[in-house]
Design an enzyme around this catalytic site. Structure first.
Site, mmCIF file in Angstrom:
data_model
loop_
_atom_site.group_PDB
_atom_site.id
_atom_site.type_symbol
_atom_site.label_atom_id
_atom_site.label_comp_id
_atom_site.label_asym_id
_atom_site.label_seq_id
_atom_site.Cartn_x
_atom_site.Cartn_y
_atom_site.Cartn_z
ATOM 1 N N LYS A 172 0.843 -1.208 0.000
ATOM 2 C CA LYS A 172 0.000 0.000 0.000
ATOM 3 C C LYS A 172 0.881 1.261 0.000
ATOM 4 O O LYS A 172 0.569 2.248 -0.682
ATOM 5 C CB LYS A 172 -0.924 -0.013 1.215
ATOM 6 C CG LYS A 172 -1.757 1.239 1.395
ATOM 7 C CD LYS A 172 -2.793 1.465 0.301
ATOM 8 C CE LYS A 172 -3.536 2.780 0.524
ATOM 9 N NZ LYS A 172 -4.514 3.081 -0.515
ATOM 10 N N LYS A 240 -0.625 11.601 5.652
ATOM 11 C CA LYS A 240 -0.307 10.536 6.612
ATOM 12 C C LYS A 240 0.390 9.371 5.907
ATOM 13 O O LYS A 240 1.395 8.838 6.377
ATOM 14 C CB LYS A 240 -1.623 10.090 7.265
ATOM 15 C CG LYS A 240 -1.580 8.890 8.153
ATOM 16 C CD LYS A 240 -2.311 7.652 7.706
ATOM 17 C CE LYS A 240 -3.523 7.678 6.908
ATOM 18 N NZ LYS A 240 -4.034 6.380 6.457
HETATM 19 P P1 NAP Z 1 -12.808 8.821 7.019
HETATM 20 O O1 NAP Z 1 -13.984 9.059 6.134
HETATM 21 O O2 NAP Z 1 -12.138 9.984 7.658
HETATM 22 O O3 NAP Z 1 -13.258 7.763 8.139
HETATM 23 C C1 NAP Z 1 -12.413 7.388 9.192
HETATM 24 C C2 NAP Z 1 -13.176 6.455 10.115
HETATM 25 O O4 NAP Z 1 -12.322 6.027 11.181
HETATM 26 C C3 NAP Z 1 -14.377 7.119 10.801
HETATM 27 O O5 NAP Z 1 -15.407 6.160 10.899
HETATM 28 C C4 NAP Z 1 -13.819 7.477 12.167
HETATM 29 O O6 NAP Z 1 -14.798 7.623 13.175
HETATM 30 C C5 NAP Z 1 -12.955 6.269 12.437
HETATM 31 N N1 NAP Z 1 -11.915 6.509 13.441
HETATM 32 C C6 NAP Z 1 -10.823 7.292 13.316
HETATM 33 N N2 NAP Z 1 -10.085 7.259 14.431
HETATM 34 C C7 NAP Z 1 -10.722 6.416 15.288
HETATM 35 C C8 NAP Z 1 -10.453 5.965 16.600
HETATM 36 N N3 NAP Z 1 -9.361 6.367 17.273
HETATM 37 N N4 NAP Z 1 -11.331 5.113 17.174
HETATM 38 C C9 NAP Z 1 -12.450 4.688 16.504
HETATM 39 N N5 NAP Z 1 -12.755 5.095 15.255
HETATM 40 C C10 NAP Z 1 -11.898 5.946 14.652
HETATM 41 O O7 NAP Z 1 -11.646 8.046 6.254
HETATM 42 P P2 NAP Z 1 -11.733 7.024 5.004
HETATM 43 O O8 NAP Z 1 -11.537 7.805 3.762
HETATM 44 O O9 NAP Z 1 -12.899 6.131 5.173
HETATM 45 O O10 NAP Z 1 -10.355 6.221 5.235
HETATM 46 C C11 NAP Z 1 -10.253 5.132 6.145
HETATM 47 C C12 NAP Z 1 -8.901 4.442 5.903
HETATM 48 O O11 NAP Z 1 -8.853 3.973 4.539
HETATM 49 C C13 NAP Z 1 -7.687 5.365 6.082
HETATM 50 O O12 NAP Z 1 -6.619 4.641 6.622
HETATM 51 C C14 NAP Z 1 -7.366 5.794 4.645
HETATM 52 O O13 NAP Z 1 -6.013 6.162 4.499
HETATM 53 C C15 NAP Z 1 -7.716 4.530 3.884
HETATM 54 N N6 NAP Z 1 -8.093 4.697 2.468
HETATM 55 C C16 NAP Z 1 -8.955 5.678 2.068
HETATM 56 C C17 NAP Z 1 -9.293 5.792 0.717
HETATM 57 C C18 NAP Z 1 -10.233 6.861 0.210
HETATM 58 O O14 NAP Z 1 -10.282 7.075 -1.019
HETATM 59 N N7 NAP Z 1 -11.002 7.541 1.048
HETATM 60 C C19 NAP Z 1 -8.766 4.898 -0.214
HETATM 61 C C20 NAP Z 1 -7.925 3.871 0.229
HETATM 62 C C21 NAP Z 1 -7.586 3.780 1.570
HETATM 63 P P3 NAP Z 1 -15.591 9.034 13.341
HETATM 64 O O15 NAP Z 1 -16.747 8.960 12.382
HETATM 65 O O16 NAP Z 1 -16.007 9.061 14.758
HETATM 66 O O17 NAP Z 1 -14.617 10.135 12.996
#
Ligand code: NAP
Length: 301
Positions: A172, A240
């Protein structure tokens, strides 16, 4: 396929559609999100609500997490009300967040000491891939555990076995280098064209039909020239990931000069307060260096 009770933790941009696809695939789901309101759409589809990560783990045969960063994964698994406090021995644990390979190995070791096999399985393909179940899934851990988990992964995308614990996160990190640099390359091409007076829509059309074509350009290009930076993938998360890339490179004595530059440019986005915008908003940093705005002329007419 055997129906398994799956616990899903983290219902953000990626987690919510991934969990939805597991539910549609016939698995009973117990969900948990730190901000409870985000559980509502999944509950409306028939998922049950968990009270904590510990509670989700105690009620599930498989636990999947999709949270933000390494400290979040540590909290979700190792915290006082975490997954390892609730999971029965034999529960299959899968973290699909993008985190440091070092943290992935550390958490998998703690899981193994509780008798729970664990895989690191970060993804690529964005929110579109999450909705369409076409994610590239990069898996690290025991191969036999991977084979057991494969039918579950296949409800979310295309899994590839990468090697032992942490190997999924290494692949990744490689992916995030290429994505960031494609994004910057597209931004610079569009900025030069715009500054020299060529319609960005023409630049995009020509580049997309030649050797410079990329998925980044196809998916994000049309939105960039409209000035639409709604996430997608928040730029703070890509920043990050570039931190993870450089930390990993240092650990392996690997020199990645272009990734270091990308890290600085994505850092500038954070300083400008653009962390919640899509990562394609990197073009705003490149625009500001040349005092030009890239917008399709047709869009402005
Ligand atoms: P996001 O929309 O910001 O969602 C993050 C999620 O994690 C939320 O549900 C958040 O809860 C939860 N969270 C964060 N810290 C936490 C903690 N300490 N305890 C419990 N829950 C926690 O992010 P996302 O885009 O879905 O990305 C999630 C992961 O996938 C990341 O590692 C990102 O790098 C990876 N990713 C993202 C994409 C993309 O295109 N978006 C693509 C590939 C990989 P709350 O709702 O309470 O904030």
């Amino acid at each position: 396929m055997e129906r398994k009770v799956i616990g899903f933790i983290g219902l953000g941009i990626m987690g919510a559609p991934m969990a939805t696809n597991l539910l549609r695939g016939g698995h009973p789901l117990v969900v948990y999100n730190r901000t409870p309101a985000k559980m509502q759409p999944l509950l409306a589809l028939g998922a049950e609500a968990g009270q904590s990560c510990q509670d989700v783990a105690a009620r599930s045969e498989v636990v999947i997490s999709m949270v933000s960063d390494s400290p979040d994964v540590e909290q979700v698994y190792l915290g006082a009300e975490g997954v390892l406090a609730g999971a029965k021995p034999g529960t299959l644990l899968i973290d699909m967040s993008t985190i440091s390979p070092v943290t992935a190995v550390k958490v998998a070791k703690a899981a193994s000491e509780k008798g729970c096999p664990m895989l690191d399985a970060p993804v690529s393909g964005g929110d579109v891939g999450a909705r369409n179940a076409t994610l590239a899934i990069m898996v690290g851990g025991d191969r036999e555990v991977f084979e057991r988990a494969k039918p579950i992964f296949e409800l979310m995308g295309k899994p590839v076995y990468c090697g032992p614990s942490g190997a999924g996160q290494i692949v990744k990190a490689c992916n995030q280098i290429a994505t960031a640099l494609h994004m910057i390359a597209m931004a610079e091409a569009l900025v030069l064209g715009a500054k020299a007076g060529v319609d960005p829509a023409i630049v995009l059309k020509v580049l997309s039909g030649g050797f410079a074509q990329s998925r980044v350009m196809d998916v994000r290009g049309p939105r960039v020239i409209q000035g639409d930076f709604q996430p997608g993938f928040r730029s703070r998360l890509h920043y990050k990931d570039l931190n993870i890339v450089l930390e990993t490179a240092r650990a392996y004595q690997c020199s990645l000069p272009a990734s270091a530059l990308a890290h600085e440019l994505f850092g500038a986005m954070q300083a400008q307060g653009w962390g919640e915008l899509d990562h394609s908003a990197i073009i705003q940093v490149i625009e500001s260096l040349s005092n030009v705005k890239v917008r399709s002329r047709r869009n402005n007419e």
